[in-house]
Design an enzyme around this catalytic site. Structure first.
Site, PDB file in Angstrom:
ATOM      1  N   GLY A 181      47.880  61.813  35.401  1.00 24.17           N
ATOM      2  CA  GLY A 181      46.928  62.041  36.489  1.00 24.17           C
ATOM      3  C   GLY A 181      47.198  61.069  37.627  1.00 24.17           C
ATOM      4  CG  ASP A 182      44.784  58.941  38.961  1.00 23.35           C
ATOM      5  OD1 ASP A 182      43.904  59.639  39.475  1.00 23.35           O
ATOM      6  OD2 ASP A 182      44.600  58.241  37.948  1.00 23.35           O
ATOM      7  CD  GLU A 183      49.961  63.195  37.908  1.00 20.87           C
ATOM      8  OE1 GLU A 183      48.971  63.640  38.528  1.00 20.87           O
ATOM      9  OE2 GLU A 183      50.056  63.251  36.675  1.00 20.87           O
TER      10      GLU A 183
ATOM     11  CB  ALA B 208      39.759  65.567  39.177  1.00 20.94           C
ATOM     12  N   GLY B 209      39.753  63.110  40.999  1.00 20.33           N
ATOM     13  CA  GLY B 209      39.466  62.607  42.341  1.00 20.33           C
ATOM     14  C   GLY B 209      40.682  62.846  43.195  1.00 20.33           C
TER      15      GLY B 209
ATOM     16  CB  THR C 181      42.684  60.205  47.711  1.00 23.03           C
ATOM     17  OG1 THR C 181      42.013  59.702  46.568  1.00 23.03           O
ATOM     18  CG2 THR C 181      42.364  59.336  48.911  1.00 23.03           C
TER      19      THR C 181
ATOM     20  CD  GLN D 125      41.345  65.768  34.792  1.00 22.33           C
ATOM     21  OE1 GLN D 125      41.409  66.931  34.418  1.00 22.33           O
ATOM     22  NE2 GLN D 125      40.428  65.344  35.604  1.00 22.33           N
TER      23      GLN D 125
ATOM     24  CE  LYS E  17      46.646  66.469  39.720  1.00 17.60           C
ATOM     25  NZ  LYS E  17      46.795  65.115  39.192  1.00 17.60           N
ATOM     26  N   GLY E  18      46.620  65.904  45.454  1.00 16.17           N
ATOM     27  CA  GLY E  18      45.767  66.341  46.557  1.00 16.17           C
ATOM     28  C   GLY E  18      46.530  66.496  47.859  1.00 16.17           C
TER      29      GLY E  18
ATOM     30  CB  THR F 222      40.869  65.025  30.086  1.00 19.07           C
ATOM     31  OG1 THR F 222      39.566  65.392  30.531  1.00 19.07           O
ATOM     32  CG2 THR F 222      41.883  66.121  30.406  1.00 19.07           C
TER      33      THR F 222
ATOM     34  NE  ARG G 159      37.993  54.005  34.497  1.00 17.33           N
ATOM     35  CZ  ARG G 159      38.188  54.813  33.460  1.00 17.33           C
ATOM     36  NH1 ARG G 159      38.144  54.329  32.233  1.00 17.33           N
ATOM     37  NH2 ARG G 159      38.436  56.093  33.624  1.00 17.33           N
TER      38      ARG G 159
HETATM   39  P1  IMP Z   1      37.388  62.262  30.576  1.00 17.95           P
HETATM   40  O1  IMP Z   1      38.204  63.308  31.243  1.00 17.95           O
HETATM   41  O2  IMP Z   1      36.338  61.683  31.482  1.00 17.95           O
HETATM   42  O3  IMP Z   1      36.831  62.709  29.259  1.00 17.95           O
HETATM   43  O4  IMP Z   1      38.363  61.030  30.235  1.00 17.95           O
HETATM   44  C1  IMP Z   1      39.396  61.118  29.284  1.00 17.95           C
HETATM   45  C2  IMP Z   1      40.609  60.333  29.730  1.00 17.95           C
HETATM   46  O5  IMP Z   1      41.205  60.970  30.846  1.00 17.95           O
HETATM   47  C3  IMP Z   1      40.313  58.891  30.190  1.00 17.95           C
HETATM   48  O6  IMP Z   1      41.395  58.055  29.822  1.00 17.95           O
HETATM   49  C4  IMP Z   1      40.245  59.015  31.690  1.00 17.95           C
HETATM   50  O7  IMP Z   1      40.541  57.782  32.355  1.00 17.95           O
HETATM   51  C5  IMP Z   1      41.317  60.044  31.937  1.00 17.95           C
HETATM   52  N1  IMP Z   1      41.101  60.806  33.169  1.00 17.95           N
HETATM   53  C6  IMP Z   1      40.205  61.775  33.385  1.00 17.95           C
HETATM   54  N2  IMP Z   1      40.317  62.254  34.632  1.00 17.95           N
HETATM   55  C7  IMP Z   1      41.336  61.591  35.202  1.00 17.95           C
HETATM   56  C8  IMP Z   1      41.970  61.690  36.483  1.00 17.95           C
HETATM   57  O8  IMP Z   1      41.625  62.496  37.351  1.00 17.95           O
HETATM   58  N3  IMP Z   1      43.006  60.830  36.691  1.00 17.95           N
HETATM   59  C9  IMP Z   1      43.439  59.972  35.735  1.00 17.95           C
HETATM   60  N4  IMP Z   1      42.890  59.863  34.545  1.00 17.95           N
HETATM   61  C10 IMP Z   1      41.849  60.678  34.260  1.00 17.95           C
END
Ligand code: IMP
Length: 443
Positions: A38-40, A65-66, A68, A244, A42-43, A259, A323
């Site tokens: 995740g966080d590659e 997800a986020g 940016t 993700q 993509k946005g 996830t 984080r």
């Molecule tokens: P959850 O998706 O909130 O259940 O989290 C499960 C795992 O996926 C955790 O290690 C999160 O930090 C990670 N995670 C969930 N969404 C993202 C994302 O958008 N980017 C990076 N890591 C993610």
């Protein structure tokens, strides 16, 4: 040593894509996936690619997800709405595989309408997508606290909501926006989960906000998947955006540190309910190094000054939870695995600029496993015990070429690095990100 024939083949392959005037591959049906944890970034690409599409679909995950986006040097973060929402000719969809926090969705729609002065009337919310209730959010935290080794979830209620979906006691959008059906659902849910009743009694304000969101969202809820299938038949351009990354996929990631949804390209097909007929073109997005948020194995993690330097320069802080992201060298074994299980057609490599100035750059092309010795694949267990084996590349001191230049114009050391990644993964790197803005890339 890089095979010259292989490089030439990849370069020819690159030229065979049919590019738009802006340098993007034109396909009716494209899926963009994250090829790491995740966080590659993509946005940024989805925002760019979406310009030449009619429909952009989020197919899994929720507001964990986020994305940016930088538009006119202004930073915008969206957690749920597809990145295509910034282009007002595009229909944006939250498909069946997504889990939706209705309160967060209303906030993002407010941001679009009142801050960006765009409209949301081109939003389709799947009647089959499941709803994250305030109870699911609370449960996420409770479950994390109870685990002997925590996963480090985003605490957005994602896992508990998908768990209820598969247990067949969840609340689909069609139920949520119908007051009578929602109350009936709640009555029966409370019978399964008496703690939820107590939670509602203790937090009436949260529950009211949740129920109020149904009124705002109701007009947007529809049979979105049928509309997408129809659009595909009519040769409309559909872009599916993954959230993700591949290594967080529920079945194919680093379980249990994953996830709760299917982040891989196949997840898009189940989410929108189609088979293989439309032959998606899959773009894998990766960073020129690796990051991971939360717990779980990360073979190439750097806990030294270089890791710190990459984190600072790359501003590696989670867009959702703020984080700090763990940073490490690019794991080409993991990237090749991601390309394989997504049947990726090309790689867009982001944040190459962050590596500028380092004296040397390492690329993991094998692991040492305590029982299996040297391996060039991700083992299906004991991932925490493997150690990376690196190939070392010289760094480059100069700035990278500016936007509008070609990948071939990169300093020769940078070119050697990306050519080795291409060769190792067997897939061309067709775009290289050299800065956060929409137009900062080489192709
Ligand atoms: P959850 O998706 O909130 O259940 O989290 C499960 C795992 O996926 C955790 O290690 C999160 O930090 C990670 N995670 C969930 N969404 C993202 C994302 O958008 N980017 C990076 N890591 C993610």
């Amino acid at each position: 040593m890089i095979s010259a024939t292989k490089i030439v083949t990849l370069q020819i392959y690159r030229q065979h894509f049919f590019y738009s005037t802006e340098g993007y591959v034109l396909h009716h049906f494209q899926i963009v996936i994250g090829a790491q944890w995740g966080d590659e970034g993509k946005g940024k690409w989805i925002d760019q690619l979406s310009k030449s599409h009619d429909i952009v679909v989020r197919y899994q995950g929720g507001n964990n997800a986020g994305h940016t986006l930088y538009v006119d040097h202004q930073k915008h973060i969206f957690h749920l709405l597809p990145s295509g929402i910034l282009h007002d000719h595009i229909t944006c969809v939250l498909a069946a595989g997504v889990v939706i926090d209705p309160v967060v969705l209303c906030q993002e729609m407010h941001q679009i309408e009142n801050i960006l002065n765009l409209t949301c009337d081109r939003l389709w919310i799947s009647s089959k997508a499941h709803v994250i209730t305030p109870w699911h959010i609370a449960l996420d935290t409770i479950r994390e606290q109870k685990r002997t080794s925590s996963i480090g979830t985003t605490k957005r209620g994602i896992g508990p909501t998908y768990a209820d979906l598969t247990s067949r006691i969840g609340c689909p959008m069609s139920t949520f926006v119908d007051t009578k059906k929602r109350e009936e659902w709640l009555k029966s849910y409370i019978m399964h989960t008496p703690e939820c009743k107590q939670f509602i009694e203790e937090h009436p304000d949260l529950w009211k906000k949740f129920a109020d969101a149904a009124i705002k969202l109701k007009p947007y809820v529809c049979y979105a998947e049928m509309r997408i299938r129809e659009a595909l038949k009519q040769k409309k351009r559909v872009l599916c955006e993954g959230a993700q990354g591949t290594l967080l996929d529920l079945s194919h990631g680093t379980y249990p540190y994953v996830t709760s949804s299917h982040t891989i390209a196949a997840g898009a097909l189940t989410s929108i309910g189609i088979g293989l007929k439309f032959q998606p073109h899959v773009i894998a997005i990766a960073k020129a190094y690796c990051t991971r948020v939360g717990e779980g194995p990360f073979p190439t993690e750097l806990t030294d000054d270089i890791g710190q330097q990459i984190a600072e320069k790359g501003q590696e802080v989670g867009a959702t939870t703020s984080r700090p992201r763990r940073c490490g060298w690019l794991d080409a074994v993991a990237l090749r695995y991601a390309c394989e299980i997504n049947s990726a057609d090309e790689i867009y490599l982001n944040k190459m600029d962050i590596l500028s100035g380092l004296s040397e750059i390492k690329l993991c092309t094998a692991y040492h496993h305590p029982k299996l010795g040297t391996i060039t694949y991700i083992p299906d267990e004991d991932l925490k015990d493997i150690r990376p084996i690196y190939e070392v590349f010289s760094g480059w001191k100069h700035h990278l070429p500016s936007s509008g230049k070609k990948i071939q114009d990169l300093p020769k050391q940078a070119l050697a690095y990306i050519q080795r990644i291409e060769e190792f993964c067997g897939i061309p790197i067709t775009h290289v990100g050299i800065g956060p803005s929409r137009d900062e890339y080489l192709c």
